[in-house]
Enzyme design. Structure first.
Site, PDB file in Angstrom:
ATOM      1  N   HIS A  70     -80.293  69.754 -30.364  1.00 20.02           N
ATOM      2  CA  HIS A  70     -80.701  68.387 -30.689  1.00 20.02           C
ATOM      3  C   HIS A  70     -82.187  68.188 -30.447  1.00 20.02           C
ATOM      4  O   HIS A  70     -82.747  68.755 -29.502  1.00 20.02           O
ATOM      5  CB  HIS A  70     -79.852  67.354 -29.937  1.00 20.02           C
ATOM      6  CG  HIS A  70     -79.955  67.363 -28.442  1.00 20.02           C
ATOM      7  ND1 HIS A  70     -80.850  66.570 -27.755  1.00 20.02           N
ATOM      8  CD2 HIS A  70     -79.274  68.046 -27.499  1.00 20.02           C
ATOM      9  CE1 HIS A  70     -80.695  66.756 -26.447  1.00 20.02           C
ATOM     10  NE2 HIS A  70     -79.754  67.653 -26.261  1.00 20.02           N
ATOM     11  N   ASP A  72     -83.682  65.093 -30.041  1.00 12.44           N
ATOM     12  CA  ASP A  72     -84.057  63.898 -29.282  1.00 12.44           C
ATOM     13  C   ASP A  72     -84.097  64.184 -27.781  1.00 12.44           C
ATOM     14  O   ASP A  72     -83.506  65.143 -27.301  1.00 12.44           O
ATOM     15  CB  ASP A  72     -83.083  62.741 -29.563  1.00 12.44           C
ATOM     16  CG  ASP A  72     -81.661  63.005 -29.064  1.00 12.44           C
ATOM     17  OD1 ASP A  72     -81.163  64.122 -29.286  1.00 12.44           O
ATOM     18  OD2 ASP A  72     -81.067  62.112 -28.446  1.00 12.44           O
ATOM     19  N   ASP A 133     -84.672  69.872 -22.602  1.00 14.61           N
ATOM     20  CA  ASP A 133     -83.389  69.392 -23.111  1.00 14.61           C
ATOM     21  C   ASP A 133     -83.681  68.523 -24.334  1.00 14.61           C
ATOM     22  O   ASP A 133     -84.069  67.375 -24.185  1.00 14.61           O
ATOM     23  CB  ASP A 133     -82.663  68.597 -22.029  1.00 14.61           C
ATOM     24  CG  ASP A 133     -81.365  67.963 -22.516  1.00 14.61           C
ATOM     25  OD1 ASP A 133     -80.905  68.303 -23.610  1.00 14.61           O
ATOM     26  OD2 ASP A 133     -80.827  67.102 -21.785  1.00 14.61           O
ATOM     27  N   GLU A 167     -78.416  62.948 -29.924  1.00 16.24           N
ATOM     28  CA  GLU A 167     -77.362  63.515 -29.077  1.00 16.24           C
ATOM     29  C   GLU A 167     -77.281  62.763 -27.754  1.00 16.24           C
ATOM     30  O   GLU A 167     -76.198  62.507 -27.233  1.00 16.24           O
ATOM     31  CB  GLU A 167     -77.629  64.999 -28.817  1.00 16.24           C
ATOM     32  CG  GLU A 167     -76.485  65.730 -28.111  1.00 16.24           C
ATOM     33  CD  GLU A 167     -76.603  65.810 -26.591  1.00 16.24           C
ATOM     34  OE1 GLU A 167     -75.688  66.338 -25.972  1.00 16.24           O
ATOM     35  OE2 GLU A 167     -77.607  65.324 -26.013  1.00 16.24           O
ATOM     36  N   ASP A 190     -77.691  74.438 -25.513  1.00 19.51           N
ATOM     37  CA  ASP A 190     -78.019  73.235 -24.740  1.00 19.51           C
ATOM     38  C   ASP A 190     -77.467  73.325 -23.322  1.00 19.51           C
ATOM     39  O   ASP A 190     -77.230  72.305 -22.685  1.00 19.51           O
ATOM     40  CB  ASP A 190     -77.465  71.994 -25.467  1.00 19.51           C
ATOM     41  CG  ASP A 190     -78.113  70.695 -25.002  1.00 19.51           C
ATOM     42  OD1 ASP A 190     -79.158  70.760 -24.323  1.00 19.51           O
ATOM     43  OD2 ASP A 190     -77.573  69.621 -25.310  1.00 19.51           O
ATOM     44  N   HIS A 373     -83.599  65.227 -18.019  1.00 23.00           N
ATOM     45  CA  HIS A 373     -83.624  63.755 -18.037  1.00 23.00           C
ATOM     46  C   HIS A 373     -84.547  63.170 -16.978  1.00 23.00           C
ATOM     47  O   HIS A 373     -84.467  61.986 -16.680  1.00 23.00           O
ATOM     48  CB  HIS A 373     -82.214  63.143 -17.883  1.00 23.00           C
ATOM     49  CG  HIS A 373     -81.276  63.514 -18.979  1.00 23.00           C
ATOM     50  ND1 HIS A 373     -80.092  62.858 -19.208  1.00 23.00           N
ATOM     51  CD2 HIS A 373     -81.348  64.466 -19.941  1.00 23.00           C
ATOM     52  CE1 HIS A 373     -79.469  63.410 -20.246  1.00 23.00           C
ATOM     53  NE2 HIS A 373     -80.215  64.391 -20.695  1.00 23.00           N
TER      54      HIS A 373
END
Ligand SMILES: [Zn+2]
Length: 403
Positions: A70, A72, A133, A167, A190, A373
């Site tokens: 992904h 994003d 990520d 995602e 991922d 994150h």
């Protein structure tokens, strides 16, 4: 390093698809680079998906595999003006991030770093996430494509590439056209640690409870007013704390987790996410919530509540167990890359968990992305290289095992 400098943060509040147009800024570059490698069908669709094909170069009938990641980054932490830094030949100590020296990536908090001594570690600069990520996964797939297009003598079946938007806000496969993709099996890139292989995810439901109080002018509310906010708070207080909570559970234990509370005196809503590896347990947890809710309502005569359950995703192992070659080939590829296999269960979902139930069985392979994150996110260049080796071997294994 280039990919993470492009802001591709997704937005859970947006109703458009993709949730943010800026995700396409990266996707357009990916298409261009794939085209430059000679992958002529590479293209971006209106929803922000990139589709591309590396055609088969063997006479064997090989199942079509797809590599997916992904573009994003998570809404939890800004991805604007990411300044990636390479810490070459990492010395095993604290990494102080220069743009905010209070941000320190320490092996005390991140013990995996101790295994990365002597490797090259990429981090952000202290004010943003890194976006490994899942741009580590994107980079790994791009390098795999580069390998096969520049080594046409290495036999493989048809390889599909899929880059998805959104995602991180749970919509990553909503508009994915699997018919057009035309793959038999998929692999998301991922997962984290070197050698990690995830063929199992949580099963997941969402629960929304809406509390209805009884409103009255507060000056004249004696024996009339029932405050929905207080009912909701009292209900929350009855929930288990030492178990069934993400902050007190790990490994194979599931949980019931309030994620959002909103309201006014008259009406309040509580949103939960419900998680377990065993799908049947979700109903058990939901029954527990209902039971606690009924007990609470009894203490507040006049108050009412609605209880709504929404299925979110299911443990992909239920699907993958029917296609043992998907995991067998992945494990063989990890072995050929000279990496110890680390079988893991994802305490979350991946694009793969939903793809598996949409007809594309799709486990998750490591990329090296860690501490995602947040501002302490990092990735080892050498882990990414091993990830590339793994998925190159994986395509070769599928070819070898076909006739
Ligand atoms: Zn991810």
């Amino acid at each position: 390093m280039r990919y993470v400098q492009i802001d591709t943060q997704s937005d859970p509040q947006a109703t458009s698809f993709p949730s943010t147009e800026k995700q396409k800024n990266l996707s357009r570059i990916l298409v261009q680079e794939l085209q430059q490698m000679g992958i002529t069908d590479a293209h971006l669709d209106d929803y922000g998906y990139v589709y591309a094909t590396i055609p088969s170069n063997t006479s064997k009938q090989v199942p079509v595999i797809c590599y997916c990641s992904h573009v994003d980054t998570a809404p939890d932490c800004t991805g604007m003006n990411v300044k990636p830094l390479v810490h070459e030949n990492y010395n095993g100590g604290d990494i102080v991030l220069p743009d905010d020296p209070s941000q320190v990536i320490s092996p005390t908090d991140h013990p995996y770093l101790l295994k990365k001594k002597g490797e090259d570690i990429i981090t952000a600069s202290g004010t943003t996430l890194l976006g490994a990520d899942d741009k580590a996964g994107v980079a790994v797939i791009m390098d795999m494509a580069h390998y096969f297009t520049s080594n046409p003598g290495v036999p493989h079946g048809t390889i599909k590439i899929l880059f998805t938007p959104d995602e991180e806000i749970g919509r990553g496969v909503d508009k994915a056209d699997l018919k057009k993709l035309g793959a038999d099996f998929g692999y998301t890139l991922d997962a984290g640690e070197l050698g990690a292989y995830e063929d199992e995810t949580f099963s997941a439901d969402g629960v929304t409870i809406t509390f209805h109080g009884v409103s009255a002018h507060p000056g004249y509310a004696k024996d009339k007013l029932v405050n929905a906010l207080k009912v909701a708070a009292a209900f929350l207080e009855t929930l288990p704390k030492e178990e069934l909570s993400p902050e007190t559970t790990e490994k194979r234990k599931g949980f019931v987790h309030p994620v959002r509370m909103a309201g006014i005196a008259e009406k309040a809503t509580l949103e939960f996410i419900i998680r377990d590896f065993i799908t049947a347990k979700l109903a058990e947890y939901e029954d527990l919530l209902r039971q606690k809710l009924n007990e609470t309502l009894k203490r507040f005569p006049g108050a009412k509540a609605d209880f709504a359950v929404k299925e979110q995703y299911r443990n992909m192992k239920e699907v993958l167990d029917k296609y043992p070659q998907v995991s067998a080939n992945a494990k063989e590829a990890i072995k050929r890359a000279g990496v110890p296999l680390l079988e893991m269960s994802a305490r979350g979902g991946t694009d793969g968990s939903r793809l598996s139930f949409m007809g594309l069985p799709c486990p998750n392979i490591f990329t090296g992305e860690m501490a995602f994150h947040g501002k302490h996110e990092y990735v080892s260049v050498q882990d990414m290289q091993k990830s590339v080796e793994t998925i190159v071997h994986l395509a070769c294994v599928w070819e070898e095992k076909s006739r």
